[in-house]
Write an enzyme that holds these catalytic residues in place. Structure first.
Site, short mmCIF file in Angstrom:
data_model
loop_
_atom_site.label_atom_id
_atom_site.label_comp_id
_atom_site.label_asym_id
_atom_site.label_seq_id
_atom_site.Cartn_x
_atom_site.Cartn_y
_atom_site.Cartn_z
N CYS A 56 -4.44 9.21 -2.07
CA CYS A 56 -3.58 8.22 -2.55
C CYS A 56 -2.76 7.67 -1.60
O CYS A 56 -1.84 8.15 -1.14
CB CYS A 56 -2.87 8.82 -3.79
SG CYS A 56 -1.64 7.93 -4.56
N CYS A 59 0.87 7.61 -2.79
CA CYS A 59 1.65 9.00 -2.54
C CYS A 59 1.94 9.10 -0.71
O CYS A 59 2.83 9.63 -0.66
CB CYS A 59 0.60 10.04 -2.80
SG CYS A 59 -0.01 10.15 -4.30
#
Length: 132
Positions: A56, A59
């Site tokens: 991600c 993230c």
């Protein structure tokens, strides 16, 4: 131009200086274990749940922001649990999380805030403030 010894000596001095630098006030961080989370919640601790996935990009953008913010001494008692989006689906269901890059804060046993996909340092800071 510095010679090889000077370069090596400088590197050694720098490394020693960073090894013995004062500790930061970083909050404690661990993988999510339901019993640990339940105990921290029951004790009224300040908690951040960080739902992440290694693939991600959001993230990855959140990590340095969270690292910087949680190194502030005001967050020294913040307990951080990292939940893996790909492998901890049971935890995601219990927390009603549908996406990676979700941050959830708790204080005195109750959820105090939640955000998904936020990479703005100021708004993440406001979210963390809700936990202390």
């Amino acid at each position: 131009m510095p010679n090889r010894r000077q370069v090596i000596l400088t590197a050694v001095v720098f490394a020693a200086g960073t090894m013995f630098a004062p500790a930061s006030y970083a909050a404690s961080k661990s993988g999510f274990v339901q019993s640990d989370f339940d105990a921290a919640k029951a004790a009224g601790k300040s908690i951040l749940i960080e739902v992440t996935a290694p693939w991600c990009p959001t993230c990855k953008a959140q990590k340095p922001i969270l690292s910087e913010l949680t190194s502030d001494k005001k967050f020294k008692d913040l307990v951080i649990y990292e939940v893996d989006f790909d492998s901890q689906k049971d935890v995601l269901r219990r927390l009603n999380v549908r996406m990676q890059s979700t941050l959830i804060t708790f204080k005195n046993g109750k959820e105090t805030g939640r955000s998904t996909g936020d990479t703005n340092k100021a708004s993440i800071s406001r979210l963390l403030d809700k936990a202390i």
